[in-house]
Design a protein around this motif. Sequence first.
Motif, PDB file in Angstrom:
ATOM      1  N   ILE A 262      36.564  35.355  41.995  1.00 60.28           N
ATOM      2  CA  ILE A 262      36.692  36.617  41.252  1.00 60.28           C
ATOM      3  C   ILE A 262      36.429  36.413  39.762  1.00 60.28           C
ATOM      4  O   ILE A 262      36.179  37.374  39.045  1.00 60.28           O
ATOM      5  CB  ILE A 262      38.087  37.258  41.449  1.00 60.28           C
ATOM      6  N   GLY A 263      36.464  35.171  39.300  1.00 66.15           N
ATOM      7  CA  GLY A 263      36.183  34.897  37.892  1.00 66.15           C
ATOM      8  C   GLY A 263      34.742  35.177  37.523  1.00 66.15           C
ATOM      9  O   GLY A 263      34.460  35.720  36.447  1.00 66.15           O
ATOM     10  N   CYS A 264      33.809  34.809  38.409  1.00 69.32           N
ATOM     11  CA  CYS A 264      32.395  35.074  38.137  1.00 69.32           C
ATOM     12  C   CYS A 264      31.886  36.269  38.930  1.00 69.32           C
ATOM     13  O   CYS A 264      30.699  36.592  38.882  1.00 69.32           O
ATOM     14  CB  CYS A 264      31.543  33.848  38.447  1.00 69.32           C
ATOM     15  N   LYS A 265      32.784  36.931  39.699  1.00 76.18           N
ATOM     16  CA  LYS A 265      32.407  38.067  40.545  1.00 76.18           C
ATOM     17  C   LYS A 265      31.246  37.686  41.445  1.00 76.18           C
ATOM     18  O   LYS A 265      30.246  38.389  41.543  1.00 76.18           O
ATOM     19  CB  LYS A 265      32.068  39.291  39.691  1.00 76.18           C
ATOM     20  N   CYS A 266      31.415  36.544  42.106  1.00 77.44           N
ATOM     21  CA  CYS A 266      30.350  36.032  42.959  1.00 77.44           C
ATOM     22  C   CYS A 266      30.955  35.247  44.107  1.00 77.44           C
ATOM     23  O   CYS A 266      32.160  35.010  44.169  1.00 77.44           O
ATOM     24  CB  CYS A 266      29.393  35.158  42.153  1.00 77.44           C
ATOM     25  N   VAL A 267      30.072  34.843  45.021  1.00 79.09           N
ATOM     26  CA  VAL A 267      30.442  33.938  46.106  1.00 79.09           C
ATOM     27  C   VAL A 267      29.543  32.717  46.022  1.00 79.09           C
ATOM     28  O   VAL A 267      28.315  32.841  45.925  1.00 79.09           O
ATOM     29  CB  VAL A 267      30.296  34.608  47.484  1.00 79.09           C
TER      30      VAL A 267
END
Length: 358
Positions: free
Chosen positions: A107-112
């Motif tokens: 969730i910090g980089c809004k990525c997987v």
Amino acid sequence: MKDKRLYKGIRCRPLIMAALIIFLSTGCASKWALRTEGPDINLQWPYQPNEAKVTYLMTVKGFARSSSAGDVLSIAVYGKGGGDDDSFILPIAVTTGPDGRLAVADIGCKCVHLFIPEEQKYVRIFDAGPEPLRSPVGAAFDEDLRLYVSDSTAGKVAVFDSQGEFLFSIFETGSGRLKRPTGLAYNSRKEILYVADTPENRIYAFNKKGEAVLSFGQRGDLEGQLNLPTHIFWSRTGVLYVTDTMNFRIAAFNENGGFINSFGRHGDGSGDFAMPKGVAVDKDGAIYVVDSFFDNIQLFSRQGDFLLTVGKRGGDFAEFWLPSGIFIDDTDILYVADTYNRRVQVYRITEQYDDGKF
């Protein structure tokens, strides 16, 4: 004439170099590996001289890119490499696929982060089709290596193919729309995906087409009722375990949503819960529960009896800072999203440790 030819040659060199850079950068794809570290001593639980049930393996800090012609040339021309932008920021959920691939919702980089070891490939997934991921908080693979990601704020589950390419989104429940999907778990026997919808106090199940096939749960503290469920795990024994967060317990259901049992209570002692999050189950049937407030993992028997604590608060190996998601693969390797330490910790579980106890 000679001077003109020399000038023309010098003028063309930047164009030739640019073409060479493009060719090498596209033709020599980078290879990736896990960036790991580990302790110099053996860390196990219970402590020695007891036989180990859980043994520390390594910490995954991110992903390392190996040198290729394209990488070397890029550094030579531009004076920089890939930097450290491949590291975790706030990893909140972790899962693995049947071929050993790893996915970490961050969730910090809004990525997987998607890592495919067989191909030495690493991909960061930022978008679900035309829309960016807003709050990826859960992840799961199916037997076809499709990746499911719960985007809580967006109220949907995004589905990606085996290479991380977006396929479609799931948001219709049959009676409305998902509100804030969080935990995900995949049942390969029935080929359905379970989704915890936290504010709805409900668990939904979808087939591989994204169609809702069943749902169960309602707000309350009685048997079978839920109070803000978050994390879920489908066990190899055919049981769905649900972190019933604000009831401070773990609830167990069969594949059709029938209530089996539950255990847990609010407190600050061993076996109590303060902020339960990730849940997972090993081959012995031992149940592992992350507690973010205690910064540890607690183990319980199938009946819910407290067995063991793994880890403590801190930043060293086998220490945690607000851990969240947890996953156990088919080979009994345990993965923990150590969220605020910005890493994933990995452990080995001893199988058939003590059937009578676990």
